[in-house]
Design a protein around this motif. Structure first.
Motif, PDB file in Angstrom:
ATOM      1  N   HIS A   1      47.926  35.375  19.492  1.00 36.86           N
ATOM      2  CA  HIS A   1      49.360  35.466  19.228  1.00 36.86           C
ATOM      3  C   HIS A   1      49.793  34.445  18.183  1.00 36.86           C
ATOM      4  O   HIS A   1      50.541  34.767  17.239  1.00 36.86           O
ATOM      5  CB  HIS A   1      50.128  35.267  20.532  1.00 36.86           C
ATOM      6  N   GLN A   2      49.311  33.228  18.310  1.00 34.43           N
ATOM      7  CA  GLN A   2      49.680  32.170  17.373  1.00 34.43           C
ATOM      8  C   GLN A   2      49.104  32.405  15.982  1.00 34.43           C
ATOM      9  O   GLN A   2      49.649  31.909  14.989  1.00 34.43           O
ATOM     10  CB  GLN A   2      49.226  30.820  17.924  1.00 34.43           C
TER      11      GLN A   2
ATOM     12  N   LYS B   1      46.767  33.590  23.734  1.00 32.52           N
ATOM     13  CA  LYS B   1      47.750  32.753  23.041  1.00 32.52           C
ATOM     14  C   LYS B   1      47.251  32.389  21.641  1.00 32.52           C
ATOM     15  O   LYS B   1      48.038  32.331  20.690  1.00 32.52           O
ATOM     16  CB  LYS B   1      48.044  31.497  23.855  1.00 32.52           C
TER      17      LYS B   1
ATOM     18  N   PRO C   1      49.194  40.967  16.647  1.00 32.40           N
ATOM     19  CA  PRO C   1      50.072  41.618  17.632  1.00 32.40           C
ATOM     20  C   PRO C   1      49.295  41.912  18.914  1.00 32.40           C
ATOM     21  O   PRO C   1      48.477  42.818  18.959  1.00 32.40           O
ATOM     22  CB  PRO C   1      50.504  42.904  16.929  1.00 32.40           C
ATOM     23  N   VAL C   2      49.539  41.133  19.949  1.00 31.89           N
ATOM     24  CA  VAL C   2      48.778  41.263  21.186  1.00 31.89           C
ATOM     25  C   VAL C   2      49.742  41.274  22.364  1.00 31.89           C
ATOM     26  O   VAL C   2      50.764  40.590  22.367  1.00 31.89           O
ATOM     27  CB  VAL C   2      47.741  40.109  21.318  1.00 31.89           C
ATOM     28  N   ARG C   3      49.409  42.089  23.397  1.00 31.57           N
ATOM     29  CA  ARG C   3      50.238  42.170  24.595  1.00 31.57           C
ATOM     30  C   ARG C   3      49.334  42.200  25.827  1.00 31.57           C
ATOM     31  O   ARG C   3      48.318  42.908  25.846  1.00 31.57           O
ATOM     32  CB  ARG C   3      51.114  43.427  24.572  1.00 31.57           C
TER      33      ARG C   3
ATOM     34  N   TYR D   1      50.304  47.294  19.988  1.00 32.04           N
ATOM     35  CA  TYR D   1      49.712  45.958  20.056  1.00 32.04           C
ATOM     36  C   TYR D   1      48.245  46.048  20.468  1.00 32.04           C
ATOM     37  O   TYR D   1      47.846  46.979  21.170  1.00 32.04           O
ATOM     38  CB  TYR D   1      50.440  45.102  21.096  1.00 32.04           C
TER      39      TYR D   1
ATOM     40  N   LEU E   1      53.563  34.884  25.096  1.00 32.62           N
ATOM     41  CA  LEU E   1      53.162  36.028  24.282  1.00 32.62           C
ATOM     42  C   LEU E   1      53.752  37.282  24.900  1.00 32.62           C
ATOM     43  O   LEU E   1      54.197  37.260  26.049  1.00 32.62           O
ATOM     44  CB  LEU E   1      51.638  36.138  24.192  1.00 32.62           C
TER      45      LEU E   1
END
Length: 332
Positions: free
Chosen positions: A187-188, A184, A192-194, A168, A218
């Motif tokens: 993510h929306q 966010k 792919p983010v963490r 991610y 997320l």
């Protein structure tokens, strides 16, 4: 030839005092370190918590006195030739008076803006030559006649990098409203983010100790030590560096590129240290960030060239071993 003896007086601050100590040793000094906010017995832990958390007007004088007297005792016992204080705003007037009367060479390195520290203008005249990561503070101090130099933060090139398989886009850091809103949005948009950190984590213990009951919406991970954070940033397709209201650059600025990560940073003035578009990526809007992240995922060869260039620049110019050479001018 006898090595000069240097006393490093520093807060714990994620263990960076050990990195600074080791770099000064490699520069040719004998170093003794005193961590002035190190946890001790229950009473000392409570003292340190109060010193950190209470507003200035509510902070009991005897708490500062305990921290100050302990540092003075170490100084008296060690009898150093030089003292380097890191931050140091928990230390009272008597500490600085002791240094002045002793005739020892000393200086102070600040990794935060003065407006967030406890120094009064009067006390600043007693803390020796000043190094700061804040260009604005350095400019202000010099304009008022203080001996001040610009010394940015750095990358610990000797820290072990824990292997990671992160796939991610990563963010490692505290959970603030602006950061949460940005992550966010990514993510929306399908990026792919963490986010990593105890305030983001949904682990029961982290939720209990931070009282962050609201799910950020997320993917998240737990708090990481520096070695683990280095591994995540190095393995990620890209790693985000989102600042607050600092005018100096965070440690992450040099760590993200130093580990070989592809740094995506929210400040064009990073050009002081890196070439945007060549060594790091910069953005000024959510839409621009989304497009950058999409390109990173779609064009890994392009991304790889940038991460390699950023790492080369960091290892050549932005390590702690390089920074302490500049700090040395505080006492030479």
């Amino acid at each position: 030839m006898t090595k000069p003896k240097l006393l490093l007086v520093s807060p714990g601050f994620h263990g960076y005092w050990m990195t600074i100590r080791d770099s000064i040793v490699r520069l040719g000094y004998e170093v003794v370190a005193h961590v002035y906010d190190a946890p001790g017995n229950i009473q000392e832990r409570i003292t340190n918590k109060i010193l950190h958390d209470l507003p200035e007007r509510f902070r009991p004088e005897n708490l500062e006195h305990q921290v100050t007297e302990k540092a003075i005792a170490v100084f008296s016992e060690q009898k150093p030739d030089i003292v380097l204080v890191v931050k140091g705003d928990q230390l009272g007037h008597r500490w600085w008076e002791t240094l002045e009367r002793s005739g020892v060479r000393y200086g102070t390195w600040m990794y935060d803006e003065l407006r967030r520290m406890r120094y009064t203008d009067e006390l600043l005249y007693h803390i020796g030559p000043i190094a700061s990561y804040s260009p604005a503070d350095v400019q202000d101090l010099k304009s008022r006649g203080f001996d001040a130099i610009d010394v940015p933060l750095a990358y610990d090139s000797h820290m072990k990098i824990a292997p990671s398989k992160e796939t991610y886009i990563s963010f490692v850091g505290a959970r603030y409203e602006g950061r949460e809103r940005m992550l966010k949005a990514l993510h929306q948009a399908g990026i792919p983010v963490r986010a990593y950190g105890k305030q983001w984590s949904r682990h029961w213990w982290d939720v209990a100790r931070t009282r962050q009951l609201k799910d950020p919406g997320l993917p998240t991970g737990r708090d990481l030590d520096r070695s683990q954070a280095y591994g995540v940033m190095a393995a990620s397709p890209g790693t985000l560096n989102i600042h607050g209201d600092q005018d100096g650059f965070t440690m992450r600025t040099f760590e993200a590129s130093g580990v070989g990560g592809l740094q995506i940073i929210d400040r064009d003035d990073v050009i002081r240290y890196y070439e945007p578009g060549t060594e790091v990526l910069t953005y000024s809007s959510t839409a621009e960030l989304i497009e950058l992240c999409r390109r990173i995922v779609a064009d890994p060869q392009w991304a790889q060239k940038i991460r390699e260039a950023g790492k080369r620049r960091t290892l050549a110019e932005h390590t702690f071993d390089e920074r302490v050479k500049v700090l040395e001018t505080l006492w030479l």
